[in-house]
Every structure is written in C-alpha cells, then in structure tokens.
Write a protein that holds these residues in place. Structure first.
Motif, PDB file in Angstrom:
ATOM      1  N   LEU A  21       0.751  -1.109  -0.094  1.00 40.78           N
ATOM      2  CA  LEU A  21      -0.061   0.165   0.100  1.00 40.78           C
ATOM      3  C   LEU A  21       0.929   1.300   0.005  1.00 40.78           C
ATOM      4  O   LEU A  21       0.561   2.308  -0.502  1.00 40.78           O
TER       5      LEU A  21
ATOM      6  N   GLN B  43       1.936   1.700  -3.688  1.00 40.70           N
ATOM      7  CA  GLN B  43       0.857   1.946  -4.899  1.00 40.70           C
ATOM      8  C   GLN B  43      -0.479   1.806  -4.199  1.00 40.70           C
ATOM      9  O   GLN B  43      -0.702   1.395  -3.087  1.00 40.70           O
ATOM     10  N   ALA B  44      -1.484   2.738  -4.758  1.00 38.88           N
ATOM     11  CA  ALA B  44      -2.850   3.134  -4.364  1.00 38.88           C
ATOM     12  C   ALA B  44      -3.805   1.773  -4.473  1.00 38.88           C
ATOM     13  O   ALA B  44      -4.784   1.593  -3.705  1.00 38.88           O
ATOM     14  N   GLU B  45      -3.306   1.091  -5.719  1.00 39.76           N
ATOM     15  CA  GLU B  45      -4.441   0.215  -6.059  1.00 39.76           C
ATOM     16  C   GLU B  45      -3.469  -1.217  -6.016  1.00 39.76           C
ATOM     17  O   GLU B  45      -2.458  -1.364  -6.706  1.00 39.76           O
TER      18      GLU B  45
ATOM     19  N   GLN C  94      -3.701  -5.612  -5.869  1.00 37.49           N
ATOM     20  CA  GLN C  94      -4.429  -6.896  -5.877  1.00 37.49           C
ATOM     21  C   GLN C  94      -3.627  -7.516  -4.723  1.00 37.49           C
ATOM     22  O   GLN C  94      -2.297  -8.039  -4.823  1.00 37.49           O
TER      23      GLN C  94
ATOM     24  N   LEU D  80      -8.080  -7.581  -1.258  1.00 34.83           N
ATOM     25  CA  LEU D  80      -8.224  -6.312  -1.979  1.00 34.83           C
ATOM     26  C   LEU D  80      -8.177  -6.720  -3.575  1.00 34.83           C
ATOM     27  O   LEU D  80      -7.179  -7.308  -3.953  1.00 34.83           O
ATOM     28  N   THR D  81      -9.208  -6.257  -4.373  1.00 36.20           N
ATOM     29  CA  THR D  81      -9.110  -6.511  -5.744  1.00 36.20           C
ATOM     30  C   THR D  81      -8.947  -5.110  -6.572  1.00 36.20           C
ATOM     31  O   THR D  81      -9.524  -4.993  -7.667  1.00 36.20           O
ATOM     32  N   GLY D  82      -8.072  -4.293  -6.200  1.00 32.81           N
ATOM     33  CA  GLY D  82      -7.735  -3.028  -6.884  1.00 32.81           C
ATOM     34  C   GLY D  82      -8.398  -1.797  -6.604  1.00 32.81           C
ATOM     35  O   GLY D  82      -8.236  -0.801  -7.218  1.00 32.81           O
ATOM     36  N   GLN D  83      -9.291  -2.033  -5.274  1.00 28.21           N
ATOM     37  CA  GLN D  83      -9.624  -0.923  -4.794  1.00 28.21           C
ATOM     38  C   GLN D  83      -8.711   0.266  -4.544  1.00 28.21           C
ATOM     39  O   GLN D  83      -7.393   0.040  -4.002  1.00 28.21           O
ATOM     40  N   GLY D  84      -8.678   1.596  -4.742  1.00 31.54           N
ATOM     41  CA  GLY D  84      -7.652   2.557  -4.450  1.00 31.54           C
ATOM     42  C   GLY D  84      -7.901   2.760  -2.911  1.00 31.54           C
ATOM     43  O   GLY D  84      -9.039   2.869  -2.198  1.00 31.54           O
TER      44      GLY D  84
ATOM     45  N   TYR E 293      -6.791   5.324  -0.131  1.00 32.89           N
ATOM     46  CA  TYR E 293      -6.648   7.004  -0.218  1.00 32.89           C
ATOM     47  C   TYR E 293      -6.871   7.394   1.542  1.00 32.89           C
ATOM     48  O   TYR E 293      -7.542   6.650   2.192  1.00 32.89           O
TER      49      TYR E 293
ATOM     50  N   ARG F   2      -3.383   9.498  -0.251  1.00 29.27           N
ATOM     51  CA  ARG F   2      -1.859   9.374  -0.238  1.00 29.27           C
ATOM     52  C   ARG F   2      -1.038  10.419   0.513  1.00 29.27           C
ATOM     53  O   ARG F   2      -1.591  11.607   0.506  1.00 29.27           O
TER      54      ARG F   2
END
Length: 342
Positions: free
Chosen positions: A143, A146-148, A150, A159-163, A165, A167
């Motif tokens: 995390l 990167q924000a998104e 897998q 987690l499946t690519g949810q952002g 935030y 940042r």
C-alpha cells in the motif's frame, strides 16, 4: 545523527503541573513536551501504543496529529504500531492523513507487539503471532508503494484493486521495523531493506552488535544500499544538569515501573547497585549530564557500527512534568549540538 524522544502516556504517572501552575492531564502534558521538543531542536518524537488501563496511548495517530498542529519541524512517529492486531489499510490511511496534517513529517515504526492483551482485544489468536505480522507487513508495504493493490491473505478480506486513499505528502511513507532482539526479525528487516528500530532495555550495548551485523548482512545479500539500512536505537534515557541529579531523579520512577514488571516476570528487584550498573558508560540506560549522555551516545554509535538515530524513552514511571521538560530542553540544546558536531 538524529535525536529523538519516545513516549508512553501513563494514565496515572503523567499528571502534574507545569511552571505556570495550571493543572495538566497526561495528554496535554504530552503535547507540551512535543512543542518544547520542536523548539529546542529535537528531530523526532514517537508515541507508543498500549491497550490496558495504565495507559492513554491506544491511538497514537490521534496524539501525533494533535502534536503536528502545534509543531513546525518535528518528525512524528509511532513507537510502535502493533501491526499484528491492526488492519494495514487503516494504518496506512491514518498515517497518510498524519502526513498531510504535518506537511510531510509522519513516520511509523511497526512491530509484532509484546503483550498478549492486544491480540485478545482485537480478536486475533496469539498463536498466529509471526504469521499475522508477516502478512500484514507485506500488505502495508504494498500500500505504501501504490494506491491500487491486488492482494489476498489469511487475516483480512482480499483487495481487488480498490484505491486506498489518501496518499501521503512524502513520495514514500517511512516505515521502520521495530525489533526487540530477535535475530529473525533483524534478518527480515535487512532482507526487506527497511530501517531498523532496536529497543534496548538492559545489558551491554556491545552485545547487540551481532544482531545489527545480521541485519546489515541480510540487507547486503538482498541488494539494498548501505544508506537504506539505517538503525535507530530506542533506549531508556534521561538528562539533567548533573549526572548525580539525573540518577537521583530517574532512579525512583525507573524502580517503580521495572519493580512492578519484575514482580510479574520473576526478575530480581531493582536496587541502587543494579541501577548504577545499568547507567555505567557501556550499559543500557542513557542517564546523566549533557556531557555524559553525549559521550555515551557517541560510544553507542561506535560500538554498534554507526547508528542513524537515537531515541530516548523518558517516560518511565512518575517523572514530574517540570523535570521531563528540563530533560527535553537539555537533550535538544546541549546534547544535540555535540552529536551534530556544532
């Protein structure tokens, strides 16, 4: 070398009145210490995390955020975040928010936790002690980068690519790995290329050199540059105008807390003779006049092969607020310049 302070917030031991005569509660005492630390040139201030009635520091990000609003340059860190019982998504959000409030001054030290009560409180099985930490540390680092993400693990939903935030202001939120002397933890920090925060409660500093050699060797094997492998020593410490005064003021609260811990753990009692050993020039406690404290930190730096930071835990037992403030002042104005070569 950076100079820091680490604080636990005791519910009973931190009450006291500052020089103005106004009664302060432990939390406002803490904020007063942060303000003074910022003014006198301390580099970093850390707040611990506990979940029993003796403490008021169950939510370090909130305490640090209050301090951020009152300071300008002081870096603010947990000391430590008990990551094994926390949700890494929420931890990242809290410290990213702290980074926004402080305009890029947030850090965190993460660790597994030393007390079983936190595991029961948050519904975690202490038998999963290491597995919990390893999985959650991996997610927190992902995390950070990167924000998104897998991600799938055992201890939280995937987690499946949810952002995730917000940042932080900093391009990469600083994450230190807190260790208490376990070789496997030191190797883990080195392999990951994380800076290491070593807690020192007793013994001789030279005895910790093999642990740091393991850390540095693991980092080199993993291909991390030497500048990434920074060491923070978190020690019990106290500064007064003279060494005799420092020892006189620090012994009673130290004996109170470690006497209580010792009765539970079966340790021998804290005697003045034992305290004198622990405050010797090569032993664990960093207690003395500004000159003696500076010399001891220089010794620690040499015997441990170079350290980036030392943080003193001054809140061991009922040290009156006025004495803590004087100790912070001396650490910033008298010890710090010596260590920085000014």
């Amino acid at each position: 070398m950076e100079i820091g302070i680490s604080r636990f917030v005791f519910a009973d031991h931190d009450a006291g009145a500052p020089a103005t005569g106004r009664a302060h509660n432990p939390v406002t005492n803490l904020l007063a210490e942060m303000e003074l630390a910022d003014q006198v040139g301390i580099d970093i201030f850390g707040v611990g995390e506990h979940h029993t009635r003796e403490f008021l520091d169950a939510a370090p990000p909130l305490l640090l955020a209050a301090g951020a609003a009152r300071t300008q340059r002081l870096r603010l860190t947990s000391a430590i975040t008990i990551l094994s019982v926390a949700d890494p998504v929420r931890v990242f959000q809290e410290f990213a928010t702290l980074d926004l409030i402080s305009q890029g001054r947030a850090e965190l030290i993460v660790g597994r936790g030393a007390y079983a009560e936190a595991f029961a409180l948050f519904g975690q099985d202490v038998r999963d002690y290491d597995a919990l930490f390893e999985e959650k540390l991996g997610l927190l680092l992902a995390l950070r980068d990167q924000a998104e993400v897998q991600w799938r693990g055992r201890f939280r939903p995937p987690l499946t690519g949810q952002g995730v935030y917000p940042r932080p202001v900093q391009a990469q939120l600083p994450i230190w790995l807190g260790v208490g002397g376990t070789p496997a933890s030191a190797v883990r920090a080195g392999t990951l290329g994380l800076p290491l925060a070593l807690g020192v409660l007793g013994g001789e500093y030279a005895a910790y050199r093999p642990l740091l050699d393991l850390y540095r060797a693991a980092g080199r094997r993993a291909g991390h540059p030497p500048e990434a492998l920074r060491v923070n020593i978190n020690a019990l410490g106290y500064v007064a105008d003279t060494t005799a005064q420092a020892q006189t003021e620090f012994f009673p609260p130290y004996a109170t807390i470690f006497g209580e811990l010792g009765r539970k753990a079966g340790w021998p009692p804290i005697t003045p003779a034992r305290f004198a050993e622990l405050t010797g020039p090569t032993a664990a406690l960093v207690v003395g006049s500004p000159a003696d404290v500076a010399r001891k930190i220089q010794y620690i730096d040499k015997v441990l092969g170079g350290i980036a930071r030392i943080s003193l835990q001054m809140s061991v037992g009922p040290v009156p607020l006025a004495q803590r403030l004087r100790s912070i002042e001396l650490l910033g104005t008298a010890v710090g310049p010596v260590l920085r070569g000014s």
